[in-house]
Design an enzyme around this catalytic site. Sequence first.
Site, mmCIF file in Angstrom:
data_model
loop_
_atom_site.group_PDB
_atom_site.id
_atom_site.type_symbol
_atom_site.label_atom_id
_atom_site.label_comp_id
_atom_site.label_asym_id
_atom_site.label_seq_id
_atom_site.Cartn_x
_atom_site.Cartn_y
_atom_site.Cartn_z
ATOM 1 N N SER A 65 0.870 -1.184 0.000
ATOM 2 C CA SER A 65 0.000 0.000 0.000
ATOM 3 C C SER A 65 0.901 1.227 0.000
ATOM 4 C CB SER A 65 -0.849 0.000 1.276
ATOM 5 O OG SER A 65 -1.341 1.305 1.560
ATOM 6 N N TYR A 74 -8.251 12.673 6.702
ATOM 7 C CA TYR A 74 -9.342 12.124 7.524
ATOM 8 C C TYR A 74 -10.129 13.227 8.244
ATOM 9 C CZ TYR A 74 -6.751 7.952 6.437
ATOM 10 O OH TYR A 74 -6.106 6.964 5.746
HETATM 11 N N1 LIG Z 1 -9.023 -0.715 -1.173
HETATM 12 C C1 LIG Z 1 -8.017 0.147 -1.043
HETATM 13 O O1 LIG Z 1 -8.203 1.379 -1.075
HETATM 14 C C2 LIG Z 1 -6.601 -0.374 -0.882
HETATM 15 C C3 LIG Z 1 -5.543 0.549 -0.911
HETATM 16 C C4 LIG Z 1 -4.240 0.082 -0.754
HETATM 17 C C5 LIG Z 1 -4.013 -1.273 -0.560
HETATM 18 N N2 LIG Z 1 -5.067 -2.136 -0.526
HETATM 19 C C6 LIG Z 1 -4.763 -3.550 -0.303
HETATM 20 O O2 LIG Z 1 -5.338 -4.322 -1.323
HETATM 21 C C7 LIG Z 1 -5.691 -5.614 -0.807
HETATM 22 C C8 LIG Z 1 -7.148 -5.898 -1.133
HETATM 23 O O3 LIG Z 1 -7.952 -4.902 -0.539
HETATM 24 P P1 LIG Z 1 -9.514 -4.758 -0.866
HETATM 25 O O4 LIG Z 1 -9.828 -3.312 -0.753
HETATM 26 O O5 LIG Z 1 -9.856 -5.491 -2.108
HETATM 27 O O6 LIG Z 1 -10.151 -5.493 0.395
HETATM 28 P P2 LIG Z 1 -11.620 -6.147 0.525
HETATM 29 O O7 LIG Z 1 -11.952 -6.117 1.976
HETATM 30 O O8 LIG Z 1 -12.580 -5.541 -0.427
HETATM 31 O O9 LIG Z 1 -11.385 -7.648 0.080
HETATM 32 C C9 LIG Z 1 -10.644 -8.534 0.849
HETATM 33 C C10 LIG Z 1 -11.088 -9.943 0.545
HETATM 34 O O10 LIG Z 1 -10.387 -10.800 1.462
HETATM 35 C C11 LIG Z 1 -11.284 -11.817 1.850
HETATM 36 N N3 LIG Z 1 -10.855 -12.371 3.137
HETATM 37 C C12 LIG Z 1 -11.026 -11.826 4.370
HETATM 38 N N4 LIG Z 1 -10.539 -12.663 5.295
HETATM 39 C C13 LIG Z 1 -10.031 -13.737 4.644
HETATM 40 C C14 LIG Z 1 -9.414 -14.928 5.067
HETATM 41 N N5 LIG Z 1 -9.188 -15.177 6.371
HETATM 42 N N6 LIG Z 1 -9.018 -15.825 4.125
HETATM 43 C C15 LIG Z 1 -9.263 -15.586 2.804
HETATM 44 N N7 LIG Z 1 -9.866 -14.492 2.356
HETATM 45 C C16 LIG Z 1 -10.247 -13.564 3.262
HETATM 46 C C17 LIG Z 1 -12.651 -11.145 1.940
HETATM 47 O O11 LIG Z 1 -13.685 -12.106 1.852
HETATM 48 C C18 LIG Z 1 -12.600 -10.186 0.758
HETATM 49 O O12 LIG Z 1 -13.176 -10.763 -0.382
HETATM 50 C C19 LIG Z 1 -5.387 -5.558 0.685
HETATM 51 O O13 LIG Z 1 -4.103 -6.101 0.912
HETATM 52 C C20 LIG Z 1 -5.379 -4.075 0.988
HETATM 53 O O14 LIG Z 1 -4.562 -3.747 2.100
HETATM 54 C C21 LIG Z 1 -6.358 -1.714 -0.679
#
Ligand SMILES: NC(=O)c1ccc[n+]([C@@H]2O[C@H](COP(=O)([O-])OP(=O)(O)OC[C@H]3O[C@@H](n4cnc5c(N)ncnc54)[C@H](O)[C@@H]3O)[C@@H](O)[C@H]2O)c1
Length: 238
Positions: A124, A136
């Site tokens: 990230s 925020y």
């Molecule tokens: N969304 C953002 O703005 C953003 C920004 C920077 C980095 N990220 C990173 O991108 C990645 C994905 O983020 P996202 O926004 O898609 O998150 P999200 O919460 O939308 O999706 C996460 C997924 O992980 C699954 N999950 C949760 N617990 C689990 C487990 N124990 N085993 C298997 N699957 C599990 C959930 O069912 C979900 O489908 C993360 O590493 C997050 O830190 C996201």
Amino acid sequence: MLKDKVIIVFGGCGLIGREIVKDIEKKNGTAINADINSEAYPTDITDENAIKNLFKQIYEKYQKIDGVVHCAYPRTKDWGNKFEDIDFNSWKKNVDMQLNPILVISQEGVKYMKKGSSFVFFGSIYGVRGNDFTIYEGTGGTSPAAYPAIKGGIINFTKYLASYIGHKGIRANCVSPGGVIDKKQQHPKFIENYSHRSPLKRLAQPYEIAPAVSFLLSDEASYITGHNLMVDGGWSAI
Ligand SMILES: NC(=O)c1ccc[n+]([C@@H]2O[C@H](COP(=O)([O-])OP(=O)(O)OC[C@H]3O[C@@H](n4cnc5c(N)ncnc54)[C@H](O)[C@@H]3O)[C@@H](O)[C@H]2O)c1
């Protein structure tokens, strides 16, 4: 671009993960969605045996594994508490769920993957930059303190792994998104503040992250390993 490649996607039901699954399939690869909520291959990444069984099952079915993406994102209900209110046990649980599965995922991957295959993990902007808390203001929210600790760990672990397995011709890279638009979750004031601070003046659409992942999985990235690819609209450039 990903023709005939078999790619496991941990977290393939998520905001970013479902676009990764779609993009792999659009590029003629086979995406194995190993989310905890997946219909075909439900897998809990906090369960060591579940990860081991998934790899075994996929290898037995396809006789190969060409890529592993880890974008699952488990967190506790109090994830998001402000710094002063973080319970130590909650901190430990989040570090355990979000950081530690990368060990087993990597060990299992290395067991089955061959020359030309690759890992893509998720960092990230907050794994490489300090937080700008002004975004925020007026939202009532904050950014969890464990997040940069976990993401910095993932980014540097990726470099360790890339170095350790490079001689086998297996690659390991990270993708680090900036804020991704999720209108159900994000306060309108946060979207406004974030956009103002960002060089491209907006958050990412979820589908804008996936092509970077597909590229790193592809043979076109055959000389890229140990890299952390920022897909952040320039957030970390300023
Ligand atoms: N969304 C953002 O703005 C953003 C920004 C920077 C980095 N990220 C990173 O991108 C990645 C994905 O983020 P996202 O926004 O898609 O998150 P999200 O919460 O939308 O999706 C996460 C997924 O992980 C699954 N999950 C949760 N617990 C689990 C487990 N124990 N085993 C298997 N699957 C599990 C959930 O069912 C979900 O489908 C993360 O590493 C997050 O830190 C996201």
